[in-house]
Design a protein around this motif. Structure first.
Motif, PDB file in Angstrom:
ATOM      1  N   MET A   1       0.791  -1.291   0.007  1.00 46.32           N
ATOM      2  CA  MET A   1       0.064   0.007   0.088  1.00 46.32           C
ATOM      3  C   MET A   1       0.844   1.453   0.019  1.00 46.32           C
ATOM      4  SD  MET A   1      -3.128   1.046   2.834  1.00 46.32           S
ATOM      5  CE  MET A   1      -2.063   1.149   4.033  1.00 46.32           C
ATOM      6  N   SER A   2       0.898   1.927  -0.918  1.00 40.98           N
ATOM      7  CA  SER A   2       1.706   3.174  -1.186  1.00 40.98           C
ATOM      8  C   SER A   2       1.102   4.377  -0.197  1.00 40.98           C
ATOM      9  CB  SER A   2       1.901   3.724  -2.635  1.00 40.98           C
ATOM     10  OG  SER A   2       0.416   3.957  -3.061  1.00 40.98           O
ATOM     11  N   ALA A  12       9.612   3.656   8.861  1.00 41.36           N
ATOM     12  CA  ALA A  12      10.336   2.375   9.468  1.00 41.36           C
ATOM     13  C   ALA A  12      10.821   1.751   8.635  1.00 41.36           C
ATOM     14  CB  ALA A  12       9.026   1.929  10.211  1.00 41.36           C
ATOM     15  N   PRO A  13      12.055   1.651   8.279  1.00 40.85           N
ATOM     16  CA  PRO A  13      12.946   0.804   7.265  1.00 40.85           C
ATOM     17  C   PRO A  13      13.229  -0.542   8.029  1.00 40.85           C
ATOM     18  CG  PRO A  13      14.602   1.881   8.538  1.00 40.85           C
ATOM     19  CD  PRO A  13      13.248   2.804   8.910  1.00 40.85           C
ATOM     20  N   THR A  41       6.622   1.991   5.944  1.00 40.05           N
ATOM     21  CA  THR A  41       7.675   1.183   6.115  1.00 40.05           C
ATOM     22  C   THR A  41       8.590   1.198   4.680  1.00 40.05           C
ATOM     23  OG1 THR A  41       6.578  -0.744   5.019  1.00 40.05           O
ATOM     24  CG2 THR A  41       6.561  -0.782   7.253  1.00 40.05           C
ATOM     25  N   LEU A  42       9.742   0.868   4.825  1.00 42.60           N
ATOM     26  CA  LEU A  42      10.714   0.817   3.289  1.00 42.60           C
ATOM     27  C   LEU A  42      11.619  -0.427   3.522  1.00 42.60           C
ATOM     28  CD1 LEU A  42      11.876   2.443   1.110  1.00 42.60           C
ATOM     29  CD2 LEU A  42      13.583   3.437   2.528  1.00 42.60           C
ATOM     30  N   LEU A  53       6.838   3.064   1.587  1.00 39.62           N
ATOM     31  CA  LEU A  53       7.259   4.134   0.915  1.00 39.62           C
ATOM     32  C   LEU A  53       8.353   3.552  -0.113  1.00 39.62           C
ATOM     33  CD1 LEU A  53       8.326   7.238   0.573  1.00 39.62           C
ATOM     34  CD2 LEU A  53      10.147   6.665   2.263  1.00 39.62           C
ATOM     35  N   ARG A  54       8.019   4.052  -1.385  1.00 37.80           N
ATOM     36  CA  ARG A  54       8.848   3.309  -2.453  1.00 37.80           C
ATOM     37  C   ARG A  54       9.994   3.986  -2.721  1.00 37.80           C
ATOM     38  NH1 ARG A  54       3.931   4.757  -6.619  1.00 37.80           N
ATOM     39  NH2 ARG A  54       4.312   6.513  -5.483  1.00 37.80           N
TER      40      ARG A  54
END
Length: 353
Positions: A1-2, A12-13, A41-42, A53-54
């Motif tokens: 989900m973008s 939150a990587p 998240t990434l 996050l892209r």
């Protein structure tokens, strides 16, 4: 989900594809945090339902979020700390960096350097905080009480038998051999009981698993000490266990005792991770020395022998988790750390770096 980057407040990587305790924490916390916070998240290997996050959106982090003076980069691994330092200090993005530390050992020089560049540090236990050389806030993990609980589907296995459970990767550091040794001692004396070990052995630990299976077969207990491999959903297994054992030699925090206790299951655990801070010794279970199979067996035996003791400890375990370890409490305490950073003016904010 973008996500819409302009509304993004926290990143939150997760830079590890393989499932781990850190990944599990992110997967559980982020959906809860996202109810009231712009968080994403990434990284790879995360469920599709999480806000993400892209990579191609990273340049947009040069712009401040719509409602905050800066974004927060919440790292949980060294590589994620390093990425945050590069984004903030080299690329000059408006970020502040937080690291959550679970390690219970003196940190290496490189880790200490990175920790010194953080704007805030969270320790997952009092024991973890003692190994830090920078100020920290202790926030113990919580457990998702909507997911883990005594009511619901139960693993359909070993009908008519009582079960001692153990869950986690099969390797020396997780103490799987300590658990097996205790079971080889106890099961011949408790014919109504069996043991189940959920979790996988990676290729490098396949010999360790084979040696354990050889010991079990030699003892004639191959039908009563079962290795399930990695299970799709561990929740029904925690409900199936009549007693849970967490025997690691080393652990960061260790979520499985919380998950068992949330299922109404008493826990016997080694004195590793945050287990002494989770298990109320003598009330919800027992704590034993690390790597001591004889002590582990001695602590397990009364629970195998006494259904009344098991029931009382399981009831106390459930009450303790509901009072002290709901996931919402963890999310709220982390949010308080975020808010303390946001409340400081970027122009005057002093950091520990």
């Amino acid at each position: 989900m973008s996500v819409i980057v302009g509304n993004l407040e926290v990143v939150a990587p997760n830079f590890k594809r393989r499932l781990s305790g850190v990944t599990s924490t992110i997967v559980q916390l982020v959906p809860l945090q996202a109810r009231s916070l712009g968080i994403a998240t990434l990284g790879p290997g995360l469920p599709e339902h999480l806000p993400k996050l892209r990579l191609r959106d990273l340049p947009k982090l040069w712009r401040k979020p719509a409602s905050r003076p800066f974004r927060i980069w919440h790292a949980r691994r060294n590589v994620e700390m390093l990425a945050g330092v590069v984004l903030r200090d080299v690329l000059r993005m408006p970020l502040r960096l937080i690291f959550t530390s679970a390690a219970q050992r003196r940190h290496k020089r490189w880790t200490r350097f990175l920790l010194g560049r953080m704007d805030a540090v969270i320790a997952t236990s009092v024991k973890s905080a003692a190994f830090l050389e920078v100020p920290s806030t202790v926030i113990l993990h919580g457990v998702d009480l909507d997911r883990f609980g005594p009511a619901g589907p139960v693993a359909d296995a070993l009908p008519g038998r009582l079960v001692v459970g153990c869950s986690g990767r099969i390797r020396h550091s997780k103490g799987t051999d300590v658990f097996v040794t205790a079971m080889l001692d106890l099961l011949p004396r408790f014919p109504d009981w069996s043991a189940v070990i959920t979790g996988r052995a990676t290729a490098e630990h396949s010999g360790f698993l084979a040696a354990l299976e050889g010991r079990i077969a030699a003892a004639g207990l191959a039908d009563r000490i079962l290795f399930t491999g990695e299970v799709e959903d561990v929740v029904p297994w925690f409900r199936r266990f009549d007693l849970y054992v967490a025997p690691p030699r080393a652990e960061g925090f260790g979520l499985t005792p919380l998950e068992a206790m949330a299922s109404g299951t008493p826990v016997v655990a080694s004195d590793a991770g945050a287990f002494r801070e989770i298990v109320a010794d003598g009330i919800t279970g027992r704590i034993v020395p690390v790597g001591d199979a004889a002590a582990l067996a001695a602590a397990i035996e009364p629970y195998m022998a006494d259904a009344t003791l098991r029931a009382a400890a399981g009831k106390a375990a459930l009450a303790r988790v509901r009072e002290l370890f709901p996931l919402q409490r963890e999310a709220d305490e982390i949010r308080a750390v975020y808010e303390r950073l946001w409340s400081k003016s970027p122009s005057t904010m002093s950091t520990i770096r």
